[in-house]
Design an enzyme around this catalytic site. Sequence first.
Site, short mmCIF file in Angstrom:
data_model
loop_
_atom_site.label_atom_id
_atom_site.label_comp_id
_atom_site.label_asym_id
_atom_site.label_seq_id
_atom_site.Cartn_x
_atom_site.Cartn_y
_atom_site.Cartn_z
N CYS A 1 0.83 -1.22 0.00
CA CYS A 1 0.00 0.00 0.00
C CYS A 1 0.86 1.27 0.00
O CYS A 1 0.40 2.34 -0.34
CB CYS A 1 -0.94 -0.01 1.19
SG CYS A 1 -0.10 -0.28 2.74
N ASN A 2 2.12 1.11 0.37
CA ASN A 2 2.99 2.29 0.45
C ASN A 2 4.03 2.41 -0.66
O ASN A 2 4.72 3.42 -0.75
CB ASN A 2 3.72 2.29 1.79
CG ASN A 2 2.88 2.91 2.88
OD1 ASN A 2 2.03 3.74 2.60
ND2 ASN A 2 3.08 2.48 4.10
N ALA B 1 -17.87 1.43 23.40
CA ALA B 1 -17.89 0.34 22.41
C ALA B 1 -17.41 0.84 21.05
O ALA B 1 -17.84 0.36 20.01
CB ALA B 1 -19.30 -0.23 22.32
#
Lengths: 424, 267
Positions: A49-50, A190
């Site tokens: 992704c980089n 949550a």
Amino acid sequence: MRILCVGLNWKTPIGVRERISFDRDSECTGLKRLREQYKGGEFAILSTCNRTEIFAASPDGVTIARDDLARFVSESRDISLDEFFPYLYAHEGRPAASHLFEVAAGLDSLVLGEVQILGQVKEAYQIAVESGAAGPVLHALFQKSFNVAKRIQTETGLSKGRFSIASAAVDYIKGVFEVFRDKTILIIGAGKMAELTMKHLAELEPARVIVTNRNPDRAKQLAEKLGGQTWDFKRLHDALVDADIVISSTAAEDPIIHASEFAQVMKARKQRLIAIVDIAVPRDFDSAIAELPNVLLWNIDDLEKVRNQTVRARKSEMRSALSIVEEELEKFEASLAAIKTGPIITQLDREYQRIIDDELAWLFPQLNGLPDVEKDKIRHFAHRIKNKLLHTPKTALRDHSKEGHHTLLENVQRLFGLTREDDE
Amino acid sequence: MICFTASYAVSMGAELLRFVWPTRLVRWVATGAALAGLTAHTLYLMNRGLSDGRLPISNQFESLICVSWLIALVYLYLTIRDRRLSAGIFVLPVSLILIGVATLLPKSTAANIDAGTSIIITAHGLFFLVGTVVVVIASAVSIMYLVKLRQLRRGIFAGAVRLPSLERLDRMNQVSIYIAWPLLTMGLAIGLMLQKLRFDDPKVVSTLVAWLILTILAHYRYRPEHRGQRVAILTIIAGAAVLVSFLGDPIFGTAHFQTPPREEARS
């Protein structure tokens, strides 16, 4: 053989990075296409992704240029050259090898020293091997990059320290408690952050996980996901009395627990040690709670401290890491030279040995009755002469090749009438 | 003596060096030097004991050398169990200080005492000696606890000083206290039996004070609401008191080790 690396990294805008990245299938297809286009060339595509990078090793007589590979990317990913060409970098020869070593060790990563990239480099190499696109040069290059990364990970502190909230929280809690099978973790709120942190904490295998939230439905959902149980938010104080570790990330505007209230909680829990990780912004736990005995309160500001410490520590390790890269580059170049000169030297040696064997086969029948011991001496004598005659040319070939010159190799082949093994 | 003192000093130096240069080599130097020192230390004590045919704890000098040996042994055990643990900086200085104090004391042994009384005196000394070592270790563990607490409160997770978790340190403290208290109590009881309990002897008085502090600590530890930082501080105080009482003779200028039991003195 010439090594070339063309690619772009995390400094390129994400939109461009996304469009240029290869998945496993497109990598295989791309590698096949490159091999067909450049006969005898070796290729590997590293796409995360980089970053997206193509590593190539071109054989003598074949030229693979940066523009060629850029065009290949443009055609494969259906993106115009103008869109990504300004971000493209190219390294050739030693800098290309050095670049891969740095990438594998996480020295060129957005998060300095991250270790996930090594797995991605290994995967890229694996795909290249499976596609038949990796040859002796890329084999040596990638294998060396794994060694370099491992050395840097073990010999320097470059990969130490934490960057994410979740992983830092785990380290923090491990500093407080030793055994987790008898511990209760209480999650207040949550949200996504609480869930992510709890996923990391799950590795500690706590005895019980309790989730409490103002909205009981959301608490129930998260509790089901984490294999925990829900707790009525109105009875939060009771939950705090039971819990050993607290993860809090509500969206409350003001602290939900004040120091005076928590002092009562501590009294009820008989001053038992408690670790609180408050990742809410603004904070859920009054900061004065940290002053109470046997309370370890850690909040988002502390995370920033951890991150800064990690950055400082990792930066200070850069010099040691780069010196390892330099050291390993020398070794790699020597091994590369051996890859190139090895077959020629072997052939040269074999050719001389053939001449010796022919001449001895002519000589020995004429020396009728010569004992075997004497014959061995003659063989040994011929072998010594061969070694002495070839010593200087072999050394010159190795040295010349290490310096990156291959004209001498070609001249030696021509001079001694040697043919390339791959030609054969 | 120079040999093992120098080895412990090297080990201590290497432990300190780990703050700035935390490499495996430095760690091995620290452990190796401590191991060499402990070997030399053991041989020294064995030689002294074998040549006189008794345990080498019959005077203040030997007791200090013995305590420092036990402390070094514990350090080595902790280091081998967890090689990254920075125990040396907390434990080795005590060992070195005790050796340093011992060098200032006479090495001669006590006057001859009949065999029966000698065994009881040896047991009296042995209980005090081992009890003292355990309390010193508990104090070192408590200092580690306070350092670790400070590290966590400052957000330092992987500092140069690597220590176990608070929970483990607290448990180590608890076990040490529960071992030390009966040992020192036994030592004191035997002393009482030997009628060595003279309130004009500052060593006796300081030992009683140390035992009282330790008793409070053991009771304090027993109650669940008393733990953590407070217990750590109280343990350090108890450790200091026990050390003072153990070093009684050189501190107060008394000769408790040379004083025979009262009955013997009368005869």
